[in-house]
Design a protein around this motif. Structure first.
Motif, PDB file in Angstrom:
ATOM      1  N   ALA A  47      15.538   3.197  26.752  1.00 34.47           N
ATOM      2  CA  ALA A  47      14.288   3.076  25.415  1.00 34.47           C
ATOM      3  C   ALA A  47      13.239   4.338  25.836  1.00 34.47           C
ATOM      4  N   LEU A  48      12.666   4.494  26.651  1.00 32.50           N
ATOM      5  CA  LEU A  48      11.910   5.407  27.251  1.00 32.50           C
ATOM      6  C   LEU A  48      12.403   6.672  27.439  1.00 32.50           C
ATOM      7  N   TYR A  49      13.097   6.678  27.760  1.00 31.00           N
ATOM      8  CA  TYR A  49      14.047   8.032  27.820  1.00 31.00           C
ATOM      9  C   TYR A  49      14.552   8.700  26.079  1.00 31.00           C
ATOM     10  N   SER A  50      14.799   7.508  25.432  1.00 30.36           N
ATOM     11  CA  SER A  50      15.111   7.787  23.963  1.00 30.36           C
ATOM     12  C   SER A  50      14.149   8.240  23.448  1.00 30.36           C
ATOM     13  N   SER A  51      12.394   7.223  23.577  1.00 27.57           N
ATOM     14  CA  SER A  51      11.404   8.510  22.982  1.00 27.57           C
ATOM     15  C   SER A  51      11.238   9.458  23.529  1.00 27.57           C
ATOM     16  N   TRP A  52      10.673   9.830  24.545  1.00 29.12           N
ATOM     17  CA  TRP A  52      11.044  11.197  25.143  1.00 29.12           C
ATOM     18  C   TRP A  52      11.991  12.379  24.455  1.00 29.12           C
ATOM     19  N   VAL A  53      13.130  11.298  24.066  1.00 32.76           N
ATOM     20  CA  VAL A  53      14.346  13.403  23.594  1.00 32.76           C
ATOM     21  C   VAL A  53      13.291  13.024  22.097  1.00 32.76           C
ATOM     22  N   ARG A  54      12.821  12.440  21.598  1.00 29.28           N
ATOM     23  CA  ARG A  54      12.646  12.307  20.293  1.00 29.28           C
ATOM     24  C   ARG A  54      11.074  13.212  20.089  1.00 29.28           C
ATOM     25  N   LEU A  55      10.079  12.657  20.540  1.00 31.95           N
ATOM     26  CA  LEU A  55       9.005  13.402  21.597  1.00 31.95           C
ATOM     27  C   LEU A  55       8.994  14.680  21.456  1.00 31.95           C
ATOM     28  N   LEU A  56      10.025  15.175  22.090  1.00 28.53           N
ATOM     29  CA  LEU A  56      10.298  16.559  22.215  1.00 28.53           C
ATOM     30  C   LEU A  56      10.751  17.080  21.027  1.00 28.53           C
ATOM     31  N   ALA A  57      11.597  16.483  20.433  1.00 29.11           N
ATOM     32  CA  ALA A  57      12.412  17.653  18.933  1.00 29.11           C
ATOM     33  C   ALA A  57      10.814  17.822  18.238  1.00 29.11           C
ATOM     34  N   PHE A 277       8.609  12.159  34.255  1.00 28.73           N
ATOM     35  CA  PHE A 277       9.646  12.833  33.397  1.00 28.73           C
ATOM     36  C   PHE A 277      10.120  14.026  34.305  1.00 28.73           C
ATOM     37  N   THR A 278      11.604  14.504  35.033  1.00 27.64           N
ATOM     38  CA  THR A 278      11.292  15.539  36.446  1.00 27.64           C
ATOM     39  C   THR A 278      12.303  16.331  35.407  1.00 27.64           C
ATOM     40  N   PRO A 279      12.409  17.911  35.693  1.00 28.02           N
ATOM     41  CA  PRO A 279      13.616  18.835  35.344  1.00 28.02           C
ATOM     42  C   PRO A 279      14.787  18.515  36.497  1.00 28.02           C
ATOM     43  N   LYS A 280      15.535  18.378  35.555  1.00 26.84           N
ATOM     44  CA  LYS A 280      16.734  18.688  36.702  1.00 26.84           C
ATOM     45  C   LYS A 280      16.965  20.133  37.467  1.00 26.84           C
ATOM     46  N   ILE A 281      16.865  20.884  36.709  1.00 24.84           N
ATOM     47  CA  ILE A 281      16.770  22.429  37.308  1.00 24.84           C
ATOM     48  C   ILE A 281      15.643  22.575  36.541  1.00 24.84           C
ATOM     49  N   ALA A 294      16.341  26.354  27.989  1.00 20.46           N
ATOM     50  CA  ALA A 294      17.412  26.150  29.239  1.00 20.46           C
ATOM     51  C   ALA A 294      16.104  25.223  29.760  1.00 20.46           C
ATOM     52  N   PHE A 295      14.861  25.565  29.859  1.00 28.86           N
ATOM     53  CA  PHE A 295      14.173  24.414  30.987  1.00 28.86           C
ATOM     54  C   PHE A 295      13.742  23.335  30.215  1.00 28.86           C
ATOM     55  N   LEU A 296      13.887  23.453  28.585  1.00 29.16           N
ATOM     56  CA  LEU A 296      12.817  22.873  28.042  1.00 29.16           C
ATOM     57  C   LEU A 296      13.584  21.990  27.619  1.00 29.16           C
ATOM     58  N   THR A 297      14.749  22.387  26.996  1.00 26.25           N
ATOM     59  CA  THR A 297      15.677  21.528  26.259  1.00 26.25           C
ATOM     60  C   THR A 297      15.999  19.672  27.144  1.00 26.25           C
ATOM     61  N   PRO A 298      16.261  18.530  25.879  1.00 29.39           N
ATOM     62  CA  PRO A 298      16.051  17.084  26.847  1.00 29.39           C
ATOM     63  C   PRO A 298      16.839  17.141  27.513  1.00 29.39           C
ATOM     64  N   GLU A 299      17.720  17.937  27.704  1.00 31.85           N
ATOM     65  CA  GLU A 299      18.920  17.602  28.843  1.00 31.85           C
ATOM     66  C   GLU A 299      18.787  18.118  30.260  1.00 31.85           C
ATOM     67  N   ASN A 300      18.280  18.781  29.851  1.00 28.02           N
ATOM     68  CA  ASN A 300      17.411  19.362  31.481  1.00 28.02           C
ATOM     69  C   ASN A 300      16.617  18.234  32.523  1.00 28.02           C
ATOM     70  N   TRP A 301      16.398  17.356  31.507  1.00 31.39           N
ATOM     71  CA  TRP A 301      15.026  16.334  31.351  1.00 31.39           C
ATOM     72  C   TRP A 301      16.060  15.013  32.048  1.00 31.39           C
ATOM     73  N   GLN A 302      15.350  14.540  33.169  1.00 28.13           N
ATOM     74  CA  GLN A 302      15.689  13.242  33.292  1.00 28.13           C
ATOM     75  C   GLN A 302      14.793  12.085  34.109  1.00 28.13           C
ATOM     76  N   PRO A 328       4.446  21.783  30.136  1.00 28.04           N
ATOM     77  CA  PRO A 328       5.572  22.949  29.066  1.00 28.04           C
ATOM     78  C   PRO A 328       5.396  22.758  28.415  1.00 28.04           C
ATOM     79  N   HIS A 329       6.105  21.158  27.944  1.00 26.20           N
ATOM     80  CA  HIS A 329       6.941  21.211  26.047  1.00 26.20           C
ATOM     81  C   HIS A 329       5.089  21.465  25.347  1.00 26.20           C
ATOM     82  N   LEU A 330       4.094  21.448  25.620  1.00 23.95           N
ATOM     83  CA  LEU A 330       2.962  20.979  24.840  1.00 23.95           C
ATOM     84  C   LEU A 330       2.829  22.725  24.710  1.00 23.95           C
TER      85      LEU A 330
END
Length: 463
Positions: A47-57, A277-281, A294-302, A328-330
């Motif tokens: 649930a938290l990861y889903s919230s994180w993705v919506r927040l970044l969007a 959360f931490t970046p994969k790359i 590429a760094f900021l995209t939700p797919e790069n964060w876990q 960084p996302h701010l």
């Protein structure tokens, strides 16, 4: 009047509240914070990861708008209009958490206050200030100008207007946003060319406490963040509903003024969730001010595979600070905007969780001077604080939340109760804890009547 100074915080100045001004680096904290993080999100990972993705969007949509509008994104209203504030102002104020109220105090009154301050400082050259070689922020709480400003009828009315934007889900909540209380804060008189009072993006009222069960957790302030409801930030549970300052100068952007991040709910959710959360790359350049998609995209964060003790920008005993590399996302270079140009007598207010800072360099040609005057509601805890603060006022000691010492107890020209009464013998005296609140007034809720009764007892008006 007390005969001895009570238990106080260590002596110091404003630099002690900021890790960056104290020469500290941001780094992982003691191991117990890893366990605190683990407990906060236990069983809520998906649930938290889903919230994180919506927040970044949401941030990707909102930040370009803020960057385009700049200072125009901040709602402005004239004091004479606050009784009939427009729906647009109300909506923008709730969303942004920041506002400018013009002409709360007349220009000549505000300029007179600045002259009076200069005289008070000159008469008391032992006044502490930061930095020592070129004073900008003074450890003053009880100067005549501060007393006049805090108890001014217009200022108290403006605070009441701002605080009544808050609400509680409980109609019997022991709080009244209609009865402002004094919170004695410092003042700033920043000189042209100054670069030492360079406060980067930060949030007041501690840092690590936001994640701790014995800190903000006691009031369940941010429970909705951990429950995947980041839109709900702003529940009525803080002792200071708004931080604010009264301008004593004509100050434009880049002239030593305030910058804010007008993304209240989303930015608050972001800096609270970031440590999980931490970046994969990793970023190609970790010292950059902005980062590629590429760094900021939700797919790069876990979610962290194993919780660490990092609370990005948090240091025990200091304010929460924010940095491009840590948050960084701010996109802080774009999302931190100046407040509009202010005139003497204007009041600037921002929600207590708002990210804010000041110009790194004062490029103007005249001083940028303000009196810090937050807006505080009547609560049981705030009444207890005001009782201690009243003692400090009567004796000239520093405000209880700040550095200790003898303060202004030996200052020449320090005002007393009669000076408050001269400015405002009604809600001015009440705000200082010097006069009982009227619990029989018309229109009060049951919660307001109860908190007034308790506050009057705490303040010693009856038993």
């Amino acid at each position: 009047m007390a005969t001895a100074v009570p238990s106080q915080r260590p002596e110091g100045d404003i630099s002690d509240a900021f890790a960056s001004l104290s020469g500290m680096d941001f780094k992982p904290l003691e191991p117990r914070f890893a366990e605190i993080k683990r407990q906060l999100i236990s069983g809520k990972g998906e649930a938290l990861y889903s919230s994180w993705v919506r927040l970044l969007a949401s941030l990707r949509e909102e930040i370009p708008l803020i960057a385009r509008l700049g200072s125009k994104v901040i709602p402005v209203i004239d004091f004479k209009d606050i009784d009939n504030a427009s729906p647009k102002f109300r909506a923008e104020h709730k969303k942004r958490g920041v506002a400018v109220i013009r002409n709360v105090i007349s220009r000549h009154e505000a300029l007179d206050m600045k002259q009076e301050l200069r005289g008070y400082i000159a008469a008391n050259p032992h006044t502490k200030a930061f930095p020592k070689d070129s004073p900008q922020v003074f450890e003053l709480y009880w100067s005549p100008a501060q007393i006049k400003a805090r108890s001014h009828p217009n200022l108290i009315k403006a605070q009441r207007f701002l605080m009544e934007f808050w609400h509680s889900k409980d109609p019997n909540a022991l709080i009244s946003s209609s009865h402002p209380l004094i919170y004695a804060d410092r003042l700033r008189m920043r000189l042209p060319g100054d670069s030492k009072f360079a406060l980067g993006p930060h949030v007041d009222s501690g840092s690590c406490e936001r994640w701790e069960a014995d800190g903000y957790g006691r009031g369940h302030v941010f429970d909705s963040i951990w429950e995947d409801l980041y839109q709900g930030v702003g529940a009525c549970s803080a002792s200071r509903m708004f931080q604010g300052w009264l301008s004593m100068s004509e100050t434009a952007p880049y002239e030593g003024t305030l910058l804010v991040n007008p993304l209240l709910s989303r930015a608050t959710a972001y800096y609270l969730l970031r440590p999980f959360f931490t970046p994969k790359i990793a970023a190609r350049d970790p010292t950059a001010e902005t980062y590629d998609e590429a760094f900021l995209t939700p797919e790069n964060w876990q979610l962290e595979p194993e919780p660490t003790s990092w609370l990005h920008g948090a240091s025990p005993g200091h304010c929460q600070e924010l940095r491009a590399a840590l948050h960084p996302h701010l996109n802080l270079p774009s999302s931190m905007v100046h407040v509009p140009k202010v005139q003497p007598g204007d009041y600037v207010s921002w929600h207590c969780d708002t990210i804010h800072g000041v110009d790194s360099v004062h490029t103007g040609s005249t001083d940028s001077s303000v009196l810090y005057i937050p807006s505080c509601p009547l609560t049981v805890a705030n009444a207890q604080f005001v009782a201690r603060q009243r003692e400090a006022f009567l004796n000239g000691w520093p405000s209880p939340d700040f550095g200790g010492g003898v303060g202004e107890s030996q200052h020449v020209g320090r005002p007393g109760v009669e000076d408050v009464e001269r400015v405002n013998s009604g809600d001015g005296l009440q705000a200082f804890g010097l006069k009982a609140f009227d619990g029989e007034a018309e229109g009060l809720t049951s919660g307001q009547r109860e908190v007034i009764d308790r506050a009057n007892k705490i303040l010693g008006f009856y038993h």
